[in-house]
Design an enzyme around this catalytic site. Sequence first.
Site, PDB file in Angstrom:
ATOM      1  N   VAL A  26       0.843  -1.200   0.000  1.00 31.22           N
ATOM      2  CA  VAL A  26       0.000   0.000   0.000  1.00 31.22           C
ATOM      3  C   VAL A  26       0.878   1.250   0.000  1.00 31.22           C
ATOM      4  O   VAL A  26       0.627   2.205  -0.744  1.00 31.22           O
ATOM      5  CB  VAL A  26      -0.948  -0.002   1.222  1.00 31.22           C
ATOM      6  CG1 VAL A  26      -1.667   1.343   1.339  1.00 31.22           C
ATOM      7  CG2 VAL A  26      -1.967  -1.128   1.105  1.00 31.22           C
ATOM      8  N   GLN A  30       2.377   1.991  -3.444  1.00 23.55           N
ATOM      9  CA  GLN A  30       1.425   2.547  -4.396  1.00 23.55           C
ATOM     10  C   GLN A  30       0.978   3.952  -3.998  1.00 23.55           C
ATOM     11  O   GLN A  30       0.767   4.819  -4.842  1.00 23.55           O
ATOM     12  CB  GLN A  30       0.200   1.633  -4.509  1.00 23.55           C
ATOM     13  CG  GLN A  30      -0.841   2.090  -5.514  1.00 23.55           C
ATOM     14  CD  GLN A  30      -0.282   2.197  -6.927  1.00 23.55           C
ATOM     15  OE1 GLN A  30       0.573   1.414  -7.322  1.00 23.55           O
ATOM     16  NE2 GLN A  30      -0.759   3.170  -7.688  1.00 23.55           N
ATOM     17  N   GLU A  31       0.841   4.181  -2.707  1.00 27.95           N
ATOM     18  CA  GLU A  31       0.335   5.467  -2.228  1.00 27.95           C
ATOM     19  C   GLU A  31       1.354   6.594  -2.367  1.00 27.95           C
ATOM     20  O   GLU A  31       1.027   7.693  -2.815  1.00 27.95           O
ATOM     21  CB  GLU A  31      -0.089   5.346  -0.759  1.00 27.95           C
ATOM     22  CG  GLU A  31      -1.345   4.533  -0.523  1.00 27.95           C
ATOM     23  CD  GLU A  31      -2.606   5.267  -0.951  1.00 27.95           C
ATOM     24  OE1 GLU A  31      -2.528   6.469  -1.283  1.00 27.95           O
ATOM     25  OE2 GLU A  31      -3.675   4.639  -0.964  1.00 27.95           O
ATOM     26  N   SER A  32       2.584   6.342  -1.926  1.00 31.17           N
ATOM     27  CA  SER A  32       3.563   7.439  -1.857  1.00 31.17           C
ATOM     28  C   SER A  32       4.940   7.090  -2.394  1.00 31.17           C
ATOM     29  O   SER A  32       5.826   7.946  -2.396  1.00 31.17           O
ATOM     30  CB  SER A  32       3.722   7.881  -0.398  1.00 31.17           C
ATOM     31  OG  SER A  32       4.324   6.833   0.368  1.00 31.17           O
ATOM     32  N   TYR A  70      -5.607   0.986  -9.011  1.00 30.16           N
ATOM     33  CA  TYR A  70      -4.974   1.002  -7.689  1.00 30.16           C
ATOM     34  C   TYR A  70      -5.054  -0.381  -7.046  1.00 30.16           C
ATOM     35  O   TYR A  70      -4.052  -0.916  -6.563  1.00 30.16           O
ATOM     36  CB  TYR A  70      -5.670   2.038  -6.809  1.00 30.16           C
ATOM     37  CG  TYR A  70      -5.232   2.035  -5.361  1.00 30.16           C
ATOM     38  CD1 TYR A  70      -4.108   2.742  -4.954  1.00 30.16           C
ATOM     39  CD2 TYR A  70      -5.952   1.326  -4.399  1.00 30.16           C
ATOM     40  CE1 TYR A  70      -3.703   2.743  -3.630  1.00 30.16           C
ATOM     41  CE2 TYR A  70      -5.557   1.317  -3.071  1.00 30.16           C
ATOM     42  CZ  TYR A  70      -4.433   2.026  -2.690  1.00 30.16           C
ATOM     43  OH  TYR A  70      -4.034   2.012  -1.375  1.00 30.16           O
TER      44      TYR A  70
END
Length: 232
Positions: free
Chosen positions: A107, A110-112, A197
Site C-alpha cells: 500500500v 502505491q500510495e507514496s 490502484y
Amino acid sequence: MQVPRLIATLLLLSSLAFAAEIAELRNGFTIRHRTREMHEGSVRLYIDDQKKSFVDLPAAEVTGFSSEPDPIASRQQSTTSPAKSTGQIVSEASVKHGVDSDFIQSVIKQESAGNAKAVSRSGARGLMQLMPGTASQLGVKDSFSPEQNVHGGARYLRELLERYNGDAVKTLAAYNAGPRAVARYNGVPPYRETQRYVQRVIREYNNSKRHTKTKTASTSRKHPALGGSAAK
C-alpha cells in the site's frame, strides 16, 4: 599563590563543568575550563559558563591549550536512538494491528512510493496518504511522521479488513475511494483510478510473497493479516 595546591580543587570543579578546553601547565598538570581571559602576565580560567568559578595563573605557568569535545554533546549523540527505518516501523505496525507487513508495504509503495512528505492533489499526506479527516479519526496528529502515519494507515486497513470480512479487494477499494463508494457499487467502484490502484497493490503484494517465498501465490481472498495472497 601555589599552583600545585589548586590543582585538585580545579580538577574537581572542572569535572562538574563539562569543559570545552584544557589548559596545559608547565608542571605537567592540566585544567579543564569553559573559557579564558588573557591579562598582562596572567591568564584567568573560568570553570563554569556563569563565570562564577575561576582561577588566575601566571601566564608563564601555562604552556598551551587544547580543545576537548563537550561530554554532554557526546553523551547525547551516544544515547540518542537512530531514526527507525520504514521497514522497522511497518514491522511494528504489522504486529500491533495484525496486518501482514507485505500488505502494508504494498500500500505504501502505491500510495507514496515511500515518500514520507508526499502530498496528493486531494490533500492526502505521508507514507500511506491519509486524508486530514481520516488521520484525525485515527488519532494521527502529524501525518508527516512516518511512525504515526504508518500506524494510522495500518489501523485503518485492519478496520476495513474486518468490515469486509477479510476481503482484500474491497478493503483496498475502500482505502482508495472510500467505504461509501464500495457500498454504493457493492464492490470495487467503476473508477479507473481505483480499479488500477487495487490491481497494482495486489500485484505488488503477491510479488512480495513470491519473492520472499513465505507464501505461495493463489487466487484466494484470504485476510492478509492472516497470511496468504490476495485475489488478482
